[in-house]
Design an enzyme around this catalytic site. Structure first.
Site, mmCIF file in Angstrom:
data_model
loop_
_atom_site.group_PDB
_atom_site.id
_atom_site.type_symbol
_atom_site.label_atom_id
_atom_site.label_comp_id
_atom_site.label_asym_id
_atom_site.label_seq_id
_atom_site.Cartn_x
_atom_site.Cartn_y
_atom_site.Cartn_z
ATOM 1 N N LYS A 245 0.865 -1.180 0.000
ATOM 2 C CA LYS A 245 0.000 0.000 0.000
ATOM 3 C C LYS A 245 0.901 1.229 0.000
ATOM 4 C CE LYS A 245 -1.461 2.802 2.915
ATOM 5 N NZ LYS A 245 -1.398 4.054 2.097
ATOM 6 N N GLU B 288 9.740 1.479 10.820
ATOM 7 C CA GLU B 288 10.824 2.434 10.581
ATOM 8 C C GLU B 288 10.179 3.809 10.596
ATOM 9 O OE1 GLU B 288 12.830 5.185 9.362
ATOM 10 O OE2 GLU B 288 12.618 4.358 7.348
ATOM 11 N N CYS C 96 14.096 10.673 6.768
ATOM 12 C CA CYS C 96 13.917 10.373 8.197
ATOM 13 C C CYS C 96 15.212 10.484 8.981
ATOM 14 C CB CYS C 96 13.293 8.988 8.363
ATOM 15 S SG CYS C 96 14.158 7.686 7.466
ATOM 16 N N GLU D 61 10.117 16.667 14.519
ATOM 17 C CA GLU D 61 10.609 16.414 13.160
ATOM 18 C C GLU D 61 9.956 17.379 12.180
ATOM 19 O OE1 GLU D 61 11.593 12.508 10.478
ATOM 20 O OE2 GLU D 61 9.647 12.552 11.483
#
Length: 490
Positions: free
Chosen positions: A185, A259, A293, A392
């Protein structure tokens, strides 16, 4: 001779790849893809429903339990994977361009990560599975024990938009090598390029049901996570979404790899070389427009070198080439979406409101009047308790702060909910490695940061669970079974 194939002759993708065929969607919702550099429509893709996910999981389950895939040998799977790799490699250049149009990734980065790496990962795990012992016999008190490693089963892969091709293949390749089947997906923000994998799989003769691709939003993604026919979820994305997925997998006692996000630190020690540090910024901090990331957006600098490094950062960011991601001179492309641009500009406002010192950037480039561009931005004198240092951003906004001792630098680096990447810059590599060992993070470099596809990758703390890449990733798609037998087996 390799023949180059266009990744897509038309950009609309109105069907799903299920059971080896392109099938009509069960619903009517669509997603309009927008080109990041222009804000103009790029194509249209169908959006999946729970029913589409159910069909894809059913195809994957059937291929594993009743089809040929469940009975394949490692050598047979490796042969299929190598054909798959060849067809992906033939599309590599055009796939990379398509991704750059979708999410703004500079083409010089997209070529290796979206054009070459997926085929390379298939080849790597094809080689690995043919040299990995999946069964061994050990002596036991009663005779012997046969220890087997078997496929975990049907894998649901959920991937983000920032590195869509390679992040998908980091799940698909080890899963296929292990003998699993996959339902992928992908993210709507990169709705179009994921189906290139379906085109290549079909041409390569990947058996029906081994790889299924259904574009969908969060609701259908939740259906994949909770589906009773799924044995493992492999997710890359935000920490917030990872918490929800991890909780559901825990409730179902389902295997999961997460992750997640990061707020990594780059440490510049008192003996560091400024030029080495500036050269390394392309990989540590500004890779993919800082939509990575592992972005090391917390810059920790020895106080004795602080103003020197702040000035060098300001000069470096002012001279970065911001522009068309398809231009090989471009170093910083646009944000992937208007929503992402709004998010990044919001964090720049957070930095201003915090009282930090803005030394470069801070807005939209004046010469780019369309697309989702933002200036690379540097704030100095940031406190590690500020939002700009804790949260972040996922865009080119740096928070620079001083430290007095190595111990203080390590303490600041570790004072974070995240632990995914990091780097240490010093003239003394042994000193740097010693500091790297003390930082609670899954990956860290000394005087550079570059992902190694042959080594495990993943995070600590809120940055995730489990590891991808390297031989370690293969193990996460295998189950252990012990068969107690006679000593004759020894």
């Amino acid at each position: 001779m390799t023949v180059t194939v266009d990744a897509q002759t038309e950009l609309d993708r109105t069907r799903f790849f299920i059971d080896g065929e392109w099938v009509e969607p069960r619903g009517t919702d669509t997603h309009r893809a927008i080109e990041a550099a222009t804000g103009e429509p790029l194509g249209t893709a169908a959006m999946g429903t729970d029913a589409d996910v159910d069909a894809a999981v059913g195809a994957a389950r059937n291929a594993l339990d009743n089809g040929p895939w469940g009975d394949t040998t490692p050598a047979e799977r490796a042969e299929v994977m190598r054909r798959f790799a060849e067809r992906l490699a033939a599309r590599g250049e055009s796939t990379a361009r398509l991704v750059s149009r979708e999410n703004g990734m500079p083409i010089t980065l997209s070529n290796p990560f979206n054009g070459a790496a997926p085929a390379g990962l298939l080849q790597m795990y094809a080689d690995l599975i043919t040299t990995t012992a999946l069964e061994e016999v050990r002596p036991s008190q009663m005779g012997s024990t046969i220890v087997r490693r078997e496929p975990v089963g049907v894998v649901g892969g959920i991937t983000p938009w920032n590195y869509p091709q390679v992040l998908a293949m980091m799940k698909i390749a080890p899963a296929m090598a292990a003998g699993c089947t996959v339902v992928l997906k992908p993210s709507p923000e990169t709705a179009l390029d994921s189906y290139v994998m379906g085109d290549a799989a079909s041409e390569a003769g990947v058996p029906p049901g081994v790889l299924n691709i259904v574009l969908a939003g969060r609701e259908a993604g939740s259906a994949l996570v909770s589906h009773p026919g799924v044995d493992k979820i492999a997710f890359t994305g935000s920490t917030e979404a990872g918490r929800v997925i991890g909780a559901e997998c825990g409730r179902l006692i389902r295997r999961v790899t997460l992750e997640l996000g990061g707020k990594s630190a780059a440490l510049f020690l008192d003996d560091g070389d400024v030029q080495t540090f500036m050269t390394g910024l392309a990989g540590t901090t500004f890779m993919n427009n800082s939509q990575t990331c592992t972005t090391q957006a917390r810059i920790l600098v020895a106080r004795s070198r602080y103003e020197e490094v702040v000035e060098a950062l300001a000069e470096y960011t002012r001279n970065l080439v911001v522009g068309d991601p398809l231009d090989e001179r471009t170093q910083i492309g646009p944000m992937a979406s208007e929503r992402q641009l709004t998010r990044v500009l919001g964090y720049i406002d957070v930095g201003r409101d915090s009282g930090a010192r803005l030394v470069s950037g801070g807005g939209r480039p004046k010469d780019l009047d369309r697309g989702w561009f933002v200036e690379p931005t540097v704030f100095a004198d940031v406190d590690n308790s500020d939002r700009l240092a804790r949260e972040e951003v996922f865009g080119p906004v740096l928070a620079v702060m001083p430290f007095d001792t190595d111990d203080q630098a390590v303490a600041i680096a570790n004072d974070s909910n995240y632990g995914l990447g990091g780097s240490v810059f010093t003239a003394d590599e042994e000193r740097g490695i010693g500091i790297a060992r003390r930082i609670r993070t899954g990956t860290i470099g000394v005087n550079y940061y570059a992902l190694d596809l042959g080594a495990p990758f993943g995070g600590m703390k809120d940055s995730g669970l489990g590891r991808e890449l390297g031989p370690e990733a293969l193990n996460s798609y295998l189950e252990y079974k012990s068969i107690y037998a006679s000593a004759d087996r020894l």
